[in-house]
Design a protein around this motif. Structure first.
Motif, PDB file in Angstrom:
ATOM      1  N   GLY A  26       0.818  -1.201   0.000  1.00 44.70           N
ATOM      2  CA  GLY A  26       0.000   0.000   0.000  1.00 44.70           C
ATOM      3  C   GLY A  26       0.856   1.256   0.000  1.00 44.70           C
ATOM      4  O   GLY A  26       2.092   1.201   0.048  1.00 44.70           O
ATOM      5  N   ARG A 110      -7.272   7.368   1.685  1.00 44.91           N
ATOM      6  CA  ARG A 110      -7.960   6.774   0.532  1.00 44.91           C
ATOM      7  C   ARG A 110      -7.354   5.418   0.186  1.00 44.91           C
ATOM      8  O   ARG A 110      -8.080   4.474  -0.164  1.00 44.91           O
ATOM      9  CB  ARG A 110      -7.874   7.714  -0.672  1.00 44.91           C
ATOM     10  N   ASP A 111      -6.042   5.310   0.287  1.00 45.91           N
ATOM     11  CA  ASP A 111      -5.387   4.036   0.000  1.00 45.91           C
ATOM     12  C   ASP A 111      -5.797   2.968   1.003  1.00 45.91           C
ATOM     13  O   ASP A 111      -6.095   1.823   0.625  1.00 45.91           O
ATOM     14  CB  ASP A 111      -3.869   4.233   0.017  1.00 45.91           C
ATOM     15  N   HIS A 113      -8.552   2.874   2.676  1.00 44.19           N
ATOM     16  CA  HIS A 113      -9.955   2.569   2.406  1.00 44.19           C
ATOM     17  C   HIS A 113     -10.092   1.643   1.208  1.00 44.19           C
ATOM     18  O   HIS A 113     -10.864   0.670   1.237  1.00 44.19           O
ATOM     19  CB  HIS A 113     -10.713   3.873   2.156  1.00 44.19           C
ATOM     20  N   THR A 114      -9.334   1.898   0.154  1.00 47.16           N
ATOM     21  CA  THR A 114      -9.388   1.056  -1.045  1.00 47.16           C
ATOM     22  C   THR A 114      -8.952  -0.374  -0.717  1.00 47.16           C
ATOM     23  O   THR A 114      -9.584  -1.346  -1.162  1.00 47.16           O
ATOM     24  CB  THR A 114      -8.486   1.638  -2.145  1.00 47.16           C
ATOM     25  N   ARG A 115      -7.882  -0.511   0.069  1.00 47.81           N
ATOM     26  CA  ARG A 115      -7.413  -1.846   0.440  1.00 47.81           C
ATOM     27  C   ARG A 115      -8.439  -2.568   1.308  1.00 47.81           C
ATOM     28  O   ARG A 115      -8.647  -3.779   1.175  1.00 47.81           O
ATOM     29  CB  ARG A 115      -6.066  -1.751   1.154  1.00 47.81           C
ATOM     30  N   LEU A 117     -11.712  -2.118   1.261  1.00 52.72           N
ATOM     31  CA  LEU A 117     -12.833  -2.500   0.401  1.00 52.72           C
ATOM     32  C   LEU A 117     -12.543  -3.789  -0.352  1.00 52.72           C
ATOM     33  O   LEU A 117     -13.458  -4.580  -0.644  1.00 52.72           O
ATOM     34  CB  LEU A 117     -13.135  -1.382  -0.594  1.00 52.72           C
ATOM     35  N   ALA A 118     -11.275  -4.017  -0.688  1.00 50.09           N
ATOM     36  CA  ALA A 118     -10.894  -5.202  -1.456  1.00 50.09           C
ATOM     37  C   ALA A 118     -10.692  -6.433  -0.572  1.00 50.09           C
ATOM     38  O   ALA A 118     -10.491  -7.538  -1.098  1.00 50.09           O
ATOM     39  CB  ALA A 118      -9.615  -4.911  -2.239  1.00 50.09           C
ATOM     40  N   GLN A 127     -17.491  -0.227   3.539  1.00 53.96           N
ATOM     41  CA  GLN A 127     -18.624   0.335   2.808  1.00 53.96           C
ATOM     42  C   GLN A 127     -19.421   1.320   3.650  1.00 53.96           C
ATOM     43  O   GLN A 127     -20.187   2.122   3.100  1.00 53.96           O
ATOM     44  CB  GLN A 127     -19.520  -0.797   2.315  1.00 53.96           C
ATOM     45  N   GLN A 130     -16.678   6.676   4.195  1.00 50.49           N
ATOM     46  CA  GLN A 130     -16.173   7.358   3.013  1.00 50.49           C
ATOM     47  C   GLN A 130     -15.157   8.410   3.423  1.00 50.49           C
ATOM     48  O   GLN A 130     -15.282   9.035   4.477  1.00 50.49           O
ATOM     49  CB  GLN A 130     -17.297   7.989   2.191  1.00 50.49           C
TER      50      GLN A 130
END
Length: 229
Positions: A26, A110-111, A113-115, A117-118, A127, A130
């Protein structure tokens, strides 16, 4: 070619040099002016974060927010920082808007959060959260309303205390002292339906010199709770 991130005005003037670096684990933030420090990376799936979540709705943060009374609160975490409180609240069932104005820190959030989510084990929590890169004063001055607004401004550094852990030291250098924190209380109270919660050092003055309706205190910090009128 790695993605390039712009320099943040003011950091170089204060003698700080930060660089975002993509890695297999990340995005991380390296303090070039502190070569002996490990890079800063946000991981909401870490053991430490799981321990925070395991504290449940009886922990001070959750009680101050009111999660022990309301199952599905919409919370604005207006001073996001590393996002640990926001993630804990989302894991305990809240819907959380996480606001951070510092661009490099917002990129780390944001990074993370993206990780999350995956990750199938953490996607449901992710989810409910935000990340918003914006100034809290601008967000609070808009038309949106939340059940609870949470403020956790950086404590002023008067040079009278021992240096904090390296991670928090880098965070202070990155975001500064939040000198405008007092001005956030009034718009926060106007934007909440139920309460505004302010995290403070145990013996710190009240934000904006306004006494809360009640407090919840721990060993090192306290939560000042201002009920909506």
């Amino acid at each position: 070619m790695p993605k390039q991130y712009p320099e943040t005005p003011g950091l170089a003037a204060r003698g700080f040099a930060f660089a975002l670096e993509p890695t297999d684990e990340g995005l991380q933030l390296r303090a070039r002016h502190r070569p002996k420090y490990a890079p800063l990376r946000i991981d909401w799936t870490s053991r430490e974060q799981r321990r925070r979540v395991a504290g449940g709705k009886k922990q001070l943060l959750a009680r101050a927010i009111g999660l022990h009374k309301h199952a599905d609160l919409h919370v604005l975490d207006a001073t996001g920082g590393l996002g640990r409180d926001a993630w804990t609240l989302a894991a305990l069932g809240a819907r959380v808007d996480l606001v951070e104005r510092q661009p490099l820190l917002a990129a780390l959030l944001r990074d993370a959060h993206t990780r999350a989510l995956a990750d199938p084990q953490h996607a449901a929590t992710a989810q409910r959260l935000q990340v918003i890169e914006a100034d809290a004063a601008v967000v609070l001055g808009g038309d949106a309303r939340w059940d609870v607004v949470h403020l956790d401004p950086m404590y002023p550094d008067h040079g009278r205390h021992a240096l904090p852990q390296r991670e928090m030291q880098l965070l202070r250098e990155l975001v500064g002292d939040d000198a405008d924190a007092d001005a956030l209380l009034a718009p926060a109270r106007a934007a909440c339906r139920l309460r505004t919660v302010v995290k403070r050092q145990l013996h710190a003055p009240h934000l904006g010199d306004q006494a809360p309706d009640f407090q919840l205190a721990g060993t090192q910090a306290r939560y000042d709770v201002y009920l909506a009128r």
